[in-house]
Design a protein around this motif. Sequence first.
Motif, PDB file in Angstrom:
ATOM      1  N   LEU B   2       0.838  -1.200   0.000  1.00 28.22           N
ATOM      2  CA  LEU B   2       0.000   0.000   0.000  1.00 28.22           C
ATOM      3  C   LEU B   2       0.878   1.257   0.000  1.00 28.22           C
ATOM      4  CD1 LEU B   2      -2.693  -1.021   2.652  1.00 28.22           C
ATOM      5  CD2 LEU B   2      -2.708  -1.404   0.183  1.00 28.22           C
ATOM      6  N   ASP B  22      -4.331   4.251   1.248  1.00 29.93           N
ATOM      7  CA  ASP B  22      -4.685   2.836   1.292  1.00 29.93           C
ATOM      8  C   ASP B  22      -4.703   2.215  -0.108  1.00 29.93           C
ATOM      9  OD1 ASP B  22      -4.860   2.384   3.988  1.00 29.93           O
ATOM     10  OD2 ASP B  22      -6.896   3.209   4.100  1.00 29.93           O
ATOM     11  N   GLU B  24      -3.444   0.484  -3.402  1.00 29.69           N
ATOM     12  CA  GLU B  24      -2.415  -0.536  -3.579  1.00 29.69           C
ATOM     13  C   GLU B  24      -1.502  -0.227  -4.770  1.00 29.69           C
ATOM     14  OE1 GLU B  24      -3.759  -4.526  -3.971  1.00 29.69           O
ATOM     15  OE2 GLU B  24      -1.711  -5.278  -3.894  1.00 29.69           O
ATOM     16  N   LYS B  26       0.829  -1.446  -7.604  1.00 29.05           N
ATOM     17  CA  LYS B  26       1.062  -2.699  -8.338  1.00 29.05           C
ATOM     18  C   LYS B  26       2.477  -2.739  -8.913  1.00 29.05           C
ATOM     19  CE  LYS B  26      -3.310  -4.380  -8.482  1.00 29.05           C
ATOM     20  NZ  LYS B  26      -3.746  -5.544  -7.754  1.00 29.05           N
ATOM     21  N   ASN B  44      -2.002   2.485 -11.503  1.00 27.65           N
ATOM     22  CA  ASN B  44      -1.438   1.680 -10.408  1.00 27.65           C
ATOM     23  C   ASN B  44       0.082   1.694 -10.350  1.00 27.65           C
ATOM     24  OD1 ASN B  44      -3.982   0.876  -9.563  1.00 27.65           O
ATOM     25  ND2 ASN B  44      -4.000  -0.786 -11.047  1.00 27.65           N
TER      26      ASN B  44
END
Lengths: 152, 115
Positions: B2, B22, B24, B26, B44
């Motif tokens: 995170l 929070d 995420e 990748k 991401n």
Amino acid sequence: MLNNSFRFTPHITLEFKIEEKDFFIASESASRIKKTLQQLGIKQDIIKRTAIIIYEAAMNVAIHAIHGALKVYVDPEVISVVTEDVGPGIENVELAMKEGYSTAPQEIREMGFGAGMGLPNIKQCSDELVIDTKIGEGTTLKAKIYLNKNHE
Amino acid sequence: MLLKDVALALDAEILCCEELLDREVKTCFACDMVSEMLLHVQSNTLLITSLTNAHVLHAALVMDALAVVFVGGKRPDNTVIKNAEHSGLPLMTTKKHIFECCGLLYKEGLRGYEH
């Protein structure tokens, strides 16, 4: 042949004027056209490639030319990105296509541009690319992205 | 991983969008060239850079970057921070330099985007 990715795609033309050293036009035009393409439901990969071409092509005009224009045509089968500028022209197109070759001034490089990746990136992202340039007059760049063709 | 774990690993100061940590992460990409950002930053993707000008922020937004980490203690001016806040793009700054940041995040299991 039609597929789901462009079943609703109408004919759209978007146009932006580019003034000398107006570096923000690159992100502004790429961002606006990206939104339009997203609304049309065009595939993410094609939107990304189109945004990169627009960003790099508009940035080239802003860096090197006196003024110019960016036009984007969206048709059911193909997206065409065209920049036309009044400027110095490209002395050696073959050299300009080589990664890392750049004629951008130092102040541009310090901003994170002018790395000699602009035209190679455009080539990598387009299905067809034509550059027409005249020294002392200007350059026209036409890039095409086909909506239903698998890109290498 | 995170974003808040990234901030912890890099001992980074959050500059905006603290409420979005929070999210995420990748993949991660580190560079100081806008052309490379365009090619390699996806949604991401965490972008690590030492460039703090407004163009970098705009490029990150065009490419839907997840967040941006400025290294070497660099921090963008307030206009850039406000724009990022408005666009929902978390920014953070760390005193660590680019190599150290990449090493720490790699150790935590983060990897680059595989083409």
